[in-house]
Design an enzyme around this catalytic site. Structure first.
Site, mmCIF file in Angstrom:
data_model
loop_
_atom_site.group_PDB
_atom_site.id
_atom_site.type_symbol
_atom_site.label_atom_id
_atom_site.label_comp_id
_atom_site.label_asym_id
_atom_site.label_seq_id
_atom_site.Cartn_x
_atom_site.Cartn_y
_atom_site.Cartn_z
ATOM 1 N N SER A 189 0.824 -1.200 0.000
ATOM 2 C CA SER A 189 0.000 0.000 0.000
ATOM 3 C C SER A 189 0.866 1.263 0.000
ATOM 4 C CB SER A 189 -0.969 -0.046 1.183
ATOM 5 O OG SER A 189 -2.045 0.826 0.984
ATOM 6 N N ASP A 244 -7.967 -6.664 -5.457
ATOM 7 C CA ASP A 244 -7.864 -5.388 -4.742
ATOM 8 C C ASP A 244 -8.331 -4.265 -5.656
ATOM 9 O OD1 ASP A 244 -7.112 -3.338 -2.974
ATOM 10 O OD2 ASP A 244 -5.110 -3.222 -3.865
ATOM 11 N N HIS A 284 -5.958 -7.090 -1.365
ATOM 12 C CA HIS A 284 -4.955 -6.054 -1.097
ATOM 13 C C HIS A 284 -3.817 -6.600 -0.237
ATOM 14 C CE1 HIS A 284 -3.651 -1.865 -0.578
ATOM 15 N NE2 HIS A 284 -3.565 -2.071 0.723
#
Length: 641
Positions: free
Chosen positions: A188, A389, A451
């Site tokens: 991320s 994701d 994710h």
């Protein structure tokens, strides 16, 4: 009344004086130790809820990086379980900004996961089998890390500077790891952190003086999963991904609403937004998709589009393990076991709104602009994506790779008009994804992953790691996974099940045993000499005392010799058996193993959660554990990996 001569009083006086000085130095020494910690102060001797069996060797605690503002970073380090051909350390960072790397430790790549609020179980496929793993809560104020109020940092270069300071001090505490092959991994918003830290390390190595060449850090590679790296392509990929995955249907009112937000995003990017990490209008595209997918009070999970969540959380209550982590990390016995400083005045939070709202990075350029230089310096990079994701989706990652230019080519171009093929990857008979690589950059797409790829596929993620690190168990031993690229096995990797030993480890144990016996033999020789000298001295005193039996000789000078000796050595034994010295012995074993390990450096084959919420502690509590995302504003009032 019998008088005592000066000759007989002086030794007693000297003994008392010596005792007083020892007491003074003991007090002073203890105060110095209290201020300057050593490795044993960080040793984790027990971990509440640990599984049956021996405790993994780990250290945890704080390292100061900003004395003026009381800025301290928290770390949790796990020593590798097994011996590979060389020592490796992987540093893991979660994103946010402001989200704790304890997510990675307890939900993704660490050796443990939580079964409930108080029970740890082994994580099959954890990354600590052939590499030391170091989790760090950063920037200051994140997770267990802390800093004075109103002293949060704002830019990526500040963050990188703090991290280099952290490593300098950490390696002083644990010098046995300073010459490891060093890798950074994360997901991320760590897609911004990691390239900036890598550049800071490369700059540090260039500026290191000749006298300090031995302290160069061996940066060997970067791994970034579902990273927020290039906002231009990744913002624009929201609309494309939403159509591709049928989150919206062309021509509907919902689609038109998202398209309007997309147009406003393009306008902001064209008006100077391309060199910024955050673009407010573009963040509204994601928000629009979440809103139009709302049905019966629920919306899609932005981290895994196969799932739905309560609106407006839209994924911030995920993954399910999260409900156990906060209560576990707030337990007093866990806080004590991990050596969390008393200066950390608030309980652990997954994501801290105050860090996110302050870390605006207005003057920082997107990290994608750093990648070409890092690749060209010889540092390999692997980017991996979970296909399900949405927030940092694979389409955006693939697009910025295609546009990026480095080492004389664009994207995965091998030569003008010729592109690197995608290699199918199967794991234990199932289609796992594909690999694509060129000029030091590797891209891996994980099918059916979210994710947080390691949360979904721990063993597959470890297989990817071992390929990247160049671990080949052919000469190590263990049960290899059936992992194939285009049908070919390639290097054998061992994943999961935490084998108790490997062939190489047994060989190293035999070497260590031989070295230990050699050490005993040497120490035995020394002991014989010491005993002989002691016997001679003792014999001399006996002979002397017999000659002076009627005088006031040495027996009168040391009237309590036997008692003093007994007391002194008893106290010495007690100190040697203290926790600190037990840890020192444990560290000795590790260092001995380091010297016995092979030094083969042959090259191997190629191998945000952001805080969306307010600044206040109350708001953090209101929305519960926030999650990593790179959206500090214009998002549903909560946050995410």
């Amino acid at each position: 009344m019998r008088s005592t001569s000066t000759f007989t009083r002086t030794p007693a006086f000297l003994l008392h004086t010596l005792a007083r000085w020892l007491l003074v130095w003991g007090v002073l020494g203890s105060s110095v130790v209290a201020e300057k910690k050593c490795a044993s102060n960080y040793y984790v001797r027990s971990l509440p809820g640990q599984p049956d069996g021996p405790l993994l060797k780990m250290h945890a605690g704080h390292v100061e990086v900003d004395h003026k503002n009381n800025g301290n970073l928290f770390f949790w380090h796990f020593q590798n379980r097994h011996i590979a051909n060389r020592q490796r350390t992987v540093i893991w960072l979660n994103g946010g900004p402001g989200c704790s790397s304890m997510d990675g430790a307890l939900m993704e790549i660490g050796p443990y996961r939580l079964k409930d609020d108080h029970t740890l179980i082994y994580n099959e496929g954890s990354w600590d089998e052939f590499a030391n793993i170091l989790f760090v809560d950063q920037p200051v104020g994140t997770g267990f890390s802390y800093v004075n109020t109103n002293s949060y940092i704002h830019e990526l270069d500040e963050m990188a500077s703090h991290f280099v300071t952290f490593l300098e001090k950490w390696f002083e505490l644990f010098p046995e790891y300073e010459h490891d092959d060093l890798y950074f991994a994360g997901e991320s918003y760590a897609g911004q952190y990691i390239p900036y830290i890598a550049k800071a390390i490369l700059d540090r190595n260039k500026n290191t003086t000749t006298q300090a060449q031995s302290r160069l850090w061996n940066l060997k590679g970067l791994l970034i999963g579902n990273g927020w790296i290039s906002p231009v392509e990744q913002y624009q990929a929201y609309l494309t991904y939403a159509y591709k995955e049928n989150l919206i249907q062309s021509g509907t009112d919902a689609a038109k609403r998202v398209e309007r937000a997309h147009s406003e995003c393009i306008s902001e990017l064209d008006s100077g937004g391309k060199d910024r990490i955050h673009a407010g209008a573009c963040e509204k595209v994601l928000s629009a998709v979440l809103e139009v997918t709302r049905e019966n009070g629920k919306c899609i999970n932005m981290y895994d589009i196969r799932l739905r969540d309560e609106f407006p959380s839209c994924g911030m209550n995920w993954p399910p393990d999260l409900k156990h982590i906060t209560p576990y990390l707030r337990r007093d016995d866990v806080i004590s076991a991990l050596h969390v400083n008393d200066d950390k005045r608030t309980g652990w939070r997954e994501c801290t709104g105050a860090v996110s709202s302050n870390f605006n990075a207005r003057n920082s350029k997107p990290s994608v602009q750093l990648l070409p230089e890092i690749l060209e310096s010889g540092i390999p990079i692997t980017l991996f994506s979970g296909a399900k994701d949405f927030i940092c989706n694979h389409i955006g990652t693939e697009q910025f790779i295609h546009n990026m230019q480095w080492s004389g080519g664009a994207g995965f171009e091998l030569s003008p008009g010729v592109w690197a093929p995608r290699h199918d990857w199967t794991f234990e008979g199932e289609a796992a994804g594909y690999y694509q690589e060129a000029r030091n950059l590797t891209y891996v797409l994980f099918y059916n992953a979210s994710h947080m790829v390691p949360f979904d596929f721990g063993r597959r993620s470890r297989d990817m790691l071992d390929r990247f690190l160049g671990v080949d168990i052919t000469s190590i031993g263990g049960n290899p996974a059936d992992s194939r690229i285009d049908g070919e096995k390639g290097a054998l990797t061992s994943v999961g099940n935490h084998p108790n030993s490997t062939t190489a480890e047994q060989r190293e144990k035999e070497k260590l045993k031989a070295a230990t016996w050699a050490a005993y033999y040497k120490s035995g020789e020394v002991a014989l000499v010491v005993v002989a000298i002691a016997a001679a001295v003792w014999g001399f005193f006996i002979w002397r005392s017999r000659r002076q039996r009627q005088g006031s000789g040495y027996r009168g000078i040391y009237p309590n010799l036997n008692g003093l000796s007994s007391g002194s050595f008893s106290g010495f034994r007690n100190k040697r058996s203290s926790h600190d010295d037990i840890e020192a012995a444990a560290d000795f074993d590790a260092s001995e193993l380091d010297t016995l390990r092979g030094t083969d450096d042959r090259s191997r084959g190629a191998n945000g959660h952001g805080s969306v919420g307010g600044d206040s502690e109350d708001e953090d509590e209101k929305f519960g554990a926030q999650k990593e995302s790179y959206h500090p504003s214009n998002m549903p009032s909560s946050s995410s990996s």
